[in-house]
Design a protein around this motif. Sequence first.
Motif, PDB file in Angstrom:
ATOM      1  N   ARG A  37       0.804  -1.222   0.000  1.00 46.77           N
ATOM      2  CA  ARG A  37       0.000   0.000   0.000  1.00 46.77           C
ATOM      3  C   ARG A  37       0.839   1.276   0.000  1.00 46.77           C
ATOM      4  NH1 ARG A  37      -3.526   3.082   3.945  1.00 46.77           N
ATOM      5  NH2 ARG A  37      -5.423   3.620   2.779  1.00 46.77           N
ATOM      6  N   PRO A  38       1.934   1.373   0.782  1.00 45.78           N
ATOM      7  CA  PRO A  38       2.731   2.612   0.733  1.00 45.78           C
ATOM      8  C   PRO A  38       3.280   2.916  -0.663  1.00 45.78           C
ATOM      9  CG  PRO A  38       3.302   1.341   2.679  1.00 45.78           C
ATOM     10  CD  PRO A  38       2.429   0.463   1.847  1.00 45.78           C
ATOM     11  N   ILE A  39       3.611   1.868  -1.429  1.00 47.81           N
ATOM     12  CA  ILE A  39       4.117   2.094  -2.783  1.00 47.81           C
ATOM     13  C   ILE A  39       3.001   2.586  -3.698  1.00 47.81           C
ATOM     14  CG2 ILE A  39       5.097   0.941  -4.813  1.00 47.81           C
ATOM     15  CD1 ILE A  39       6.722  -0.797  -2.940  1.00 47.81           C
ATOM     16  N   VAL A  40       1.802   2.024  -3.543  1.00 45.82           N
ATOM     17  CA  VAL A  40       0.663   2.485  -4.347  1.00 45.82           C
ATOM     18  C   VAL A  40       0.372   3.950  -4.032  1.00 45.82           C
ATOM     19  CG1 VAL A  40      -1.771   2.118  -4.920  1.00 45.82           C
ATOM     20  CG2 VAL A  40      -0.300   0.157  -4.433  1.00 45.82           C
ATOM     21  N   ILE A  41       0.439   4.316  -2.758  1.00 41.87           N
ATOM     22  CA  ILE A  41       0.214   5.712  -2.370  1.00 41.87           C
ATOM     23  C   ILE A  41       1.278   6.616  -2.989  1.00 41.87           C
ATOM     24  CG2 ILE A  41       0.242   7.320  -0.411  1.00 41.87           C
ATOM     25  CD1 ILE A  41      -1.023   5.048   1.266  1.00 41.87           C
ATOM     26  N   ALA A  42       2.548   6.183  -2.920  1.00 41.74           N
ATOM     27  CA  ALA A  42       3.638   6.987  -3.480  1.00 41.74           C
ATOM     28  C   ALA A  42       3.489   7.161  -4.986  1.00 41.74           C
ATOM     29  CB  ALA A  42       4.976   6.341  -3.146  1.00 41.74           C
ATOM     30  N   PHE A  43       3.107   6.087  -5.685  1.00 41.40           N
ATOM     31  CA  PHE A  43       2.908   6.181  -7.126  1.00 41.40           C
ATOM     32  C   PHE A  43       1.771   7.146  -7.457  1.00 41.40           C
ATOM     33  CE2 PHE A  43       5.269   2.196  -8.434  1.00 41.40           C
ATOM     34  CZ  PHE A  43       6.033   2.824  -9.399  1.00 41.40           C
ATOM     35  N   ASN A  44       0.672   7.090  -6.692  1.00 39.87           N
ATOM     36  CA  ASN A  44      -0.440   8.005  -6.951  1.00 39.87           C
ATOM     37  C   ASN A  44      -0.008   9.446  -6.743  1.00 39.87           C
ATOM     38  OD1 ASN A  44      -3.370   6.988  -7.522  1.00 39.87           O
ATOM     39  ND2 ASN A  44      -2.450   5.405  -6.236  1.00 39.87           N
ATOM     40  N   TRP A  45       0.801   9.702  -5.699  1.00 36.56           N
ATOM     41  CA  TRP A  45       1.291  11.071  -5.480  1.00 36.56           C
ATOM     42  C   TRP A  45       2.182  11.519  -6.646  1.00 36.56           C
ATOM     43  CZ3 TRP A  45       6.487  12.464  -5.007  1.00 36.56           C
ATOM     44  CH2 TRP A  45       6.693  13.840  -4.829  1.00 36.56           C
ATOM     45  N   ALA A  46       3.130  10.657  -7.041  1.00 33.78           N
ATOM     46  CA  ALA A  46       4.084  11.050  -8.082  1.00 33.78           C
ATOM     47  C   ALA A  46       3.392  11.231  -9.430  1.00 33.78           C
ATOM     48  CB  ALA A  46       5.196  10.007  -8.190  1.00 33.78           C
ATOM     49  N   PHE A  47       2.514  10.294  -9.778  1.00 32.06           N
ATOM     50  CA  PHE A  47       1.811  10.401 -11.056  1.00 32.06           C
ATOM     51  C   PHE A  47       0.882  11.620 -11.040  1.00 32.06           C
ATOM     52  CE2 PHE A  47      -1.551   9.408 -14.115  1.00 32.06           C
ATOM     53  CZ  PHE A  47      -0.793   9.072 -15.229  1.00 32.06           C
ATOM     54  N   GLY A  48       0.198  11.839  -9.913  1.00 30.65           N
ATOM     55  CA  GLY A  48      -0.670  13.007  -9.795  1.00 30.65           C
ATOM     56  C   GLY A  48       0.101  14.306  -9.910  1.00 30.65           C
ATOM     57  N   ALA A  49       1.298  14.335  -9.323  1.00 29.28           N
ATOM     58  CA  ALA A  49       2.119  15.539  -9.409  1.00 29.28           C
ATOM     59  C   ALA A  49       2.528  15.829 -10.845  1.00 29.28           C
ATOM     60  CB  ALA A  49       3.364  15.388  -8.523  1.00 29.28           C
ATOM     61  N   ILE A  50       2.829  14.774 -11.601  1.00 28.40           N
ATOM     62  CA  ILE A  50       3.183  14.956 -13.014  1.00 28.40           C
ATOM     63  C   ILE A  50       2.012  15.552 -13.792  1.00 28.40           C
ATOM     64  CG2 ILE A  50       3.704  13.718 -15.160  1.00 28.40           C
ATOM     65  CD1 ILE A  50       5.420  11.810 -13.498  1.00 28.40           C
ATOM     66  N   VAL A  51       0.821  14.998 -13.570  1.00 26.60           N
ATOM     67  CA  VAL A  51      -0.370  15.492 -14.275  1.00 26.60           C
ATOM     68  C   VAL A  51      -0.637  16.952 -13.907  1.00 26.60           C
ATOM     69  CG1 VAL A  51      -2.869  15.229 -14.513  1.00 26.60           C
ATOM     70  CG2 VAL A  51      -1.401  13.208 -14.510  1.00 26.60           C
ATOM     71  N   LEU A  52      -0.595  17.264 -12.619  1.00 25.81           N
ATOM     72  CA  LEU A  52      -0.857  18.635 -12.179  1.00 25.81           C
ATOM     73  C   LEU A  52       0.222  19.594 -12.673  1.00 25.81           C
ATOM     74  CD1 LEU A  52      -2.036  17.895  -8.531  1.00 25.81           C
ATOM     75  CD2 LEU A  52      -3.465  18.660 -10.431  1.00 25.81           C
ATOM     76  N   LEU A  53       1.482  19.144 -12.670  1.00 24.43           N
ATOM     77  CA  LEU A  53       2.560  19.996 -13.173  1.00 24.43           C
ATOM     78  C   LEU A  53       2.374  20.289 -14.657  1.00 24.43           C
ATOM     79  CD1 LEU A  53       5.190  21.513 -12.847  1.00 24.43           C
ATOM     80  CD2 LEU A  53       6.424  19.344 -13.114  1.00 24.43           C
ATOM     81  N   ALA A  54       1.972  19.277 -15.412  1.00 22.31           N
ATOM     82  CA  ALA A  54       1.722  19.497 -16.838  1.00 22.31           C
ATOM     83  C   ALA A  54       0.642  20.558 -17.042  1.00 22.31           C
ATOM     84  CB  ALA A  54       1.314  18.185 -17.507  1.00 22.31           C
ATOM     85  N   MET A  55      -0.438  20.469 -16.241  1.00 22.15           N
ATOM     86  CA  MET A  55      -1.518  21.441 -16.355  1.00 22.15           C
ATOM     87  C   MET A  55      -1.027  22.849 -15.997  1.00 22.15           C
ATOM     88  SD  MET A  55      -4.498  19.065 -14.603  1.00 22.15           S
ATOM     89  CE  MET A  55      -5.703  20.378 -14.542  1.00 22.15           C
ATOM     90  N   LEU A  56      -0.234  22.953 -14.934  1.00 23.55           N
ATOM     91  CA  LEU A  56       0.279  24.264 -14.519  1.00 23.55           C
ATOM     92  C   LEU A  56       1.252  24.833 -15.547  1.00 23.55           C
ATOM     93  CD1 LEU A  56       0.867  23.559 -10.707  1.00 23.55           C
ATOM     94  CD2 LEU A  56      -0.898  25.026 -11.715  1.00 23.55           C
TER      95      LEU A  56
END
Length: 350
Positions: A37-56
């Motif tokens: 579970r901690p790895i799944v959480i970390a992946f969701n944070w990292a992937f989400g950050a990439i998506v949000l950074l692209a939008m910004l």
Amino acid sequence: MPLWAKGGIAVMLLLASQFHLWNRLSSGSVFAPEFPRPIVIAFNWAFGAIVLLAMLQILIDLGVLAASATQHGWVKPPESLRYGAAVLAGVLAAAGVANALRPPLLKDVEVAIRDLPPQFDGYRLIQLTDLHISRLYPEGWTDEIVDRTNSASPDLIVVTGDFIDGSVAMRRVDVEPLRRLRARDGVYAIPGNHEYFFDYASWMRHLTDMGIRMLPNAHAVLTRDGGQIVLAGVTDLSAVDTGDPGPDLDAALQGAPASAPILLLDHQPKRAREAAARNIALQLSGHTHGGMIVGLDRLIALANGGFVSGRYEVGGMTLYVNNGTAMWPGFALRLGRPSELTRFTLRRMR
């Protein structure tokens, strides 16, 4: 930045960007990340950050183009603006994942139902939807949701699809707490699109064995002191892709008493206008996760007939699109669209 730092960041971004590929390698399905579970959480944070950074970054670039056009010369933004966008994306992604993991609070909604028998005035039902029981939402999380649901003392519990992400073998322990769901008139449910990704027939058998009454293109008649309401359910639109029966409202309502008001369970909200034309009083749906992020919800609404979150009046029918009890573990971010544990109280229309 030194080359080694750029290279390290580039590698981390590349690994995070392939989150869904790693999911497929871990389980055979892009929809079920079988990591701790901690790895799944970390992946969701990292992937989400990439998506949000692209939008910004796109917003910054649009601003640069607009400024350059008005000043008739190229405007170069300060580097601090780019770095600030990266920090902001990381912070927003962390907040979004935290919001997605937080068990929902009870939300009360009153719905006036035309021709509701007086015996059902004040009737309380709880809707669970998009549970997505998985490595991200495991047994302990499911257990807490069941406790919160049972403590709300519902007359009826309905689940409008997307119970799981994973096969019966993967999720057997994680879904077990659902066996403890208790309501005076029982627990009814329909499949969502994710059930069709993981051996639909096996899941229907397993959920039925757990005491959950499935309504795939079927209905049940609920009675109270001579009064009746019809609870109908349909399969998901994705069923046809796996050769299973698609949603069929005619079949679901066949033999239903004509005078009783109808409550419909349909995982996806996009067919609400068709349901309203069939004199449905209330449709409960999910699927959209409320749009997940303010702004993004407008795009998700376009793919769902314009319906994305909350209550809608559609041709005399009330449609409620639930934000979801949880989320798909492949993009678990919520910003401005909280999860829901929704208790409906039915009232007679005055």
